[in-house]
Write a protein that holds these residues in place. Structure first.
Motif, short mmCIF file in Angstrom:
data_model
loop_
_atom_site.label_atom_id
_atom_site.label_comp_id
_atom_site.label_asym_id
_atom_site.label_seq_id
_atom_site.Cartn_x
_atom_site.Cartn_y
_atom_site.Cartn_z
N MET A 74 0.94 -1.00 0.09
CA MET A 74 0.05 -0.06 0.56
C MET A 74 0.74 1.66 0.22
N ARG A 87 -7.63 7.49 -1.65
CA ARG A 87 -9.16 6.68 -1.51
C ARG A 87 -9.43 6.52 -2.63
N ARG A 89 -7.75 4.76 -4.57
CA ARG A 89 -7.59 3.29 -4.51
C ARG A 89 -7.90 2.51 -3.38
N PHE A 90 -8.39 2.73 -2.42
CA PHE A 90 -8.15 2.43 -1.27
C PHE A 90 -10.28 1.35 -1.34
N GLU A 91 -11.64 1.88 -2.55
CA GLU A 91 -12.36 1.45 -2.63
C GLU A 91 -12.20 0.40 -3.76
N ARG A 94 -10.62 -2.26 -2.08
CA ARG A 94 -11.42 -2.91 -0.82
C ARG A 94 -12.67 -3.83 -1.05
N THR A 129 -7.50 -5.49 4.37
CA THR A 129 -7.89 -4.10 4.51
C THR A 129 -7.64 -3.38 5.78
N TRP A 132 -5.50 0.06 4.90
CA TRP A 132 -6.23 0.84 4.37
C TRP A 132 -7.32 1.27 5.10
N HIS A 133 -8.30 0.90 5.77
CA HIS A 133 -9.05 1.53 6.35
C HIS A 133 -8.30 2.84 7.30
N ASN A 136 -7.06 5.68 5.27
CA ASN A 136 -8.49 6.31 4.90
C ASN A 136 -9.17 6.88 5.80
#
Ligand code: ZN
Length: 149
Positions: A74, A87, A89-91, A94, A129, A132-133, A136
């Protein structure tokens, strides 16, 4: 015979053994902790944001191979991106690890696609994740530690 799955596993093993951008970041302007009680994964994210761009990002902590490799991948993936792009990329990430069929976004995800296999192991999705959370939340100005539970 060339097997993509072997390659993906190699990426995960490599990033777990030699995590990139590991350790505190001098001059970080944001710092946030994340915790996955289910597995015991803990990480701290360090961010340097200039304007709306992620100038640098580091992490440290300890956890299972998936959580460490995911955080390492990440940091490589979002360094230099704008907050909005990160953001996004996060979505995408996920969706990749939680959605049954994902037919798009694979190209933009690049090496992150190595973690697509966790989709078949629901307990490991949180390992992948967690970082990533945490990212975010940090990008949104969150200060409270992030927990996957
Ligand atoms: Zn884990």
């Amino acid at each position: 015979m060339f097997d993509l799955k072997d390659l993906y596993q190699e990426v995960i093993v490599d990033h777990n053994r030699r995590p990139r951008n590991f350790g505190p970041l001098a001059g970080a302007d944001r710092k946030l902790e994340g915790f996955n009680p289910l597995c015991g994964d803990r990480l701290t994210l360090y961010l340097k944001v200039a304007g709306d761009r992620i100038e640098d990002i580091h992490f440290d902590g300890s956890g299972c191979a998936i959580s460490v490799a995911s955080a390492s991948l990440m940091t490589e993936a979002v360094k230099g991106l704008t907050v909005a792009q990160a953001r996004d990329r996060f979505e995408m990430f996920r969706d990749m690890v939680t959605t049954e069929s994902h037919g798009h976004g694979g190209e933009q995800l690049g090496k992150l696609a190595a973690l697509a296999g966790v989709r078949d192991y629901p307990a490991r999705v949180k390992c992948a994740t967690l970082c990533w959370h945490t990212l975010n939340s940090a990008l949104g100005g969150g200060a409270a530690p992030v927990s996957t539970e």
